[in-house]
Design an enzyme around this catalytic site. Structure first.
Site, PDB file in Angstrom:
ATOM      1  N   LEU A  13      95.219  42.805  71.428  1.00  0.00           N
ATOM      2  CA  LEU A  13      94.129  42.970  70.988  1.00  0.00           C
ATOM      3  C   LEU A  13      93.421  41.584  71.706  1.00  0.00           C
ATOM      4  CD1 LEU A  13      91.187  43.465  69.280  1.00  0.00           C
ATOM      5  CD2 LEU A  13      92.202  41.546  67.512  1.00  0.00           C
ATOM      6  N   ASP A  72      79.749  36.740  57.209  1.00  0.00           N
ATOM      7  CA  ASP A  72      78.426  35.893  55.861  1.00  0.00           C
ATOM      8  C   ASP A  72      78.787  36.298  54.585  1.00  0.00           C
ATOM      9  OD1 ASP A  72      77.058  34.314  55.980  1.00  0.00           O
ATOM     10  OD2 ASP A  72      75.804  35.249  56.401  1.00  0.00           O
ATOM     11  N   HIS A 114      84.797  30.240  51.583  1.00  0.00           N
ATOM     12  CA  HIS A 114      85.998  29.690  53.349  1.00  0.00           C
ATOM     13  C   HIS A 114      87.182  30.364  53.006  1.00  0.00           C
ATOM     14  CE1 HIS A 114      81.476  28.877  54.403  1.00  0.00           C
ATOM     15  NE2 HIS A 114      81.964  27.506  54.051  1.00  0.00           N
TER      16      HIS A 114
HETATM   17  C1  IPE Z   1      75.850  32.379  60.988  1.00  0.00           C
HETATM   18  O1  IPE Z   1      76.161  32.285  59.869  1.00  0.00           O
HETATM   19  C2  IPE Z   1      76.877  32.264  61.655  1.00  0.00           C
HETATM   20  C3  IPE Z   1      78.135  32.029  61.089  1.00  0.00           C
HETATM   21  C4  IPE Z   1      78.709  33.464  60.461  1.00  0.00           C
HETATM   22  C5  IPE Z   1      79.686  32.036  61.349  1.00  0.00           C
HETATM   23  P1  IPE Z   1      74.811  31.796  58.616  1.00  0.00           P
HETATM   24  O2  IPE Z   1      75.127  31.911  57.535  1.00  0.00           O
HETATM   25  O3  IPE Z   1      75.053  30.479  59.600  1.00  0.00           O
HETATM   26  O4  IPE Z   1      73.734  32.809  59.735  1.00  0.00           O
HETATM   27  P2  IPE Z   1      71.516  32.029  58.435  1.00  0.00           P
HETATM   28  O5  IPE Z   1      71.373  30.584  58.778  1.00  0.00           O
HETATM   29  O6  IPE Z   1      72.007  32.699  57.273  1.00  0.00           O
HETATM   30  O7  IPE Z   1      70.451  32.764  59.787  1.00  0.00           O
HETATM   31  C1  IPE Z   2      80.088  32.626  56.341  1.00  0.00           C
HETATM   32  O1  IPE Z   2      79.101  32.153  54.828  1.00  0.00           O
HETATM   33  C2  IPE Z   2      80.766  31.147  57.144  1.00  0.00           C
HETATM   34  C3  IPE Z   2      79.855  30.505  58.159  1.00  0.00           C
HETATM   35  C4  IPE Z   2      78.907  30.164  57.950  1.00  0.00           C
HETATM   36  C5  IPE Z   2      81.261  29.568  58.194  1.00  0.00           C
HETATM   37  P1  IPE Z   2      78.523  31.157  54.532  1.00  0.00           P
HETATM   38  O2  IPE Z   2      78.711  29.926  54.596  1.00  0.00           O
HETATM   39  O3  IPE Z   2      76.833  31.055  55.548  1.00  0.00           O
HETATM   40  O4  IPE Z   2      77.856  31.815  53.164  1.00  0.00           O
HETATM   41  P2  IPE Z   2      76.442  32.172  52.851  1.00  0.00           P
HETATM   42  O5  IPE Z   2      75.439  33.072  53.644  1.00  0.00           O
HETATM   43  O6  IPE Z   2      76.149  30.820  52.254  1.00  0.00           O
HETATM   44  O7  IPE Z   2      76.945  32.583  51.759  1.00  0.00           O
HETATM   45 MG    MG Z   3      75.205  32.135  55.369  1.00  0.00          MG
END
Ligand code: IPE
Ligand code: IPE
Ligand code: MG
Length: 246
Positions: free
Chosen positions: A130, A19, A36
């Site tokens: 792995l 995240d 990303h």
């Molecule tokens: C969780 O992250 C999903 C992934 C890392 C794929 P999100 O950014 O979607 O989670 P929330 O919405 O903050 O809980």
């Molecule tokens: C996690 O990073 C990646 C996915 C959920 C695909 P985010 O896109 O949720 O990044 P933040 O949490 O908004 O910074």
């Molecule tokens: Mg996120």
């Protein structure tokens, strides 16, 4: 730091909520997609790190069921990135003897994504190092519901009785069939929540939340630190300290 890790006490299954990509990009005034794109290096680092140590399973939360609610532009960019990354990473996976698998509602992914994924899974299926497991269009509730439907069908067609539904039968009906439960769950980005990740499989996982690291900044030393912390935790599984064999 790596040499401090006790190789006889490695987590068998590490799961990661990757995240913070969007915040990472925003911090430098760039679009979320930039975050990303820069997450790929971190995926490579955690995968190589686990492969080098001898961790058996690594599950990466790559795209959640709920992530379908994001703006279409971001979803399209993520899917595009996924196709190209999977295609490009196969040689590295082969080099590191990594077997790729995926869990989730794969049918909902764009066709090109599915075919790239299927091809990479096929090419790496004989690797026995792995097991890198991507959670794609995945959620814990989805997994539990699918397992329940499967078991209900077995009861309906007479191959299973309700009393035979025990923990083992249920675990084998989940998408992670054959994969051990999670020992260590790492979340970057500082949010203290599960976000509908592997609800059943995380039942006794040690949680390691990184408050100051966003996913694109994650590198091997972060993995080592997480494993060292894990090795200093006392996993009691409901028992008292004195009952544990040291
Ligand atoms: C969780 O992250 C999903 C992934 C890392 C794929 P999100 O950014 O979607 O989670 P929330 O919405 O903050 O809980
Ligand atoms: C996690 O990073 C990646 C996915 C959920 C695909 P985010 O896109 O949720 O990044 P933040 O949490 O908004 O910074
Ligand atoms: Mg996120």
């Amino acid at each position: 730091m790596k040499e401090l890790i006790d190789l006889s006490n490695l987590p068998r299954h590490i799961a990661v909520i990757m995240d913070g990509n969007g915040r990472w990009a925003k911090k430098q005034g760039a679009a979320r997609v930039f975050g990303h794109r820069n997450a790929i290096k971190s995926v490579r680092e955690v995968t190589e790190g686990c492969a080098e140590l001898g961790v058996k399973y690594l599950t990466l939360y790559t795209f959640s069921t709920e992530n379908w609610s994001r703006p279409k532009l971001e979803i399209d960019a993520l899917m595009h990135l996924l196709v190209h990354t999977i295609r490009g990473e196969v040689p590295t996976l082969m080099e590191n003897n990594v077997r790729l698998t995926a869990i989730g509602n794969i049918e909902t992914l764009p066709k090109e994504c599915r075919s790239e994924l299927a091809e990479a899974v096929r090419l790496t299926e004989n690797n026995d190092g792995l097991n890198l497991n991507l959670a794609l269009s995945y959620s814990g509730k989805w997994d539990i519901l699918e397992a329940t439907k499967k078991l209900a069908r077995d009861v309906q067609n007479g191959t299973l009785t309700p009393d035979q539904i025990n923990e083992e039968a249920f675990a084998n009906a989940l998408a992670t069939e054959g994969i051990d439960e999670v020992d260590l769950m790492i979340r970057t980005g500082g949010d203290h929540r599960i976000s509908n990740f592997m609800l059943w499989q995380l039942a006794y996982a040690e949680l390691y939340i990184m408050n100051d690291v966003l996913w694109p900044d994650f590198r091997k030393p972060h993995l080592w630190e997480a494993i060292l912390t894990y090795q200093n935790r006392e996993r009691r599984f409901g028992k008292i300290s004195e009952q544990l064999v040291k």
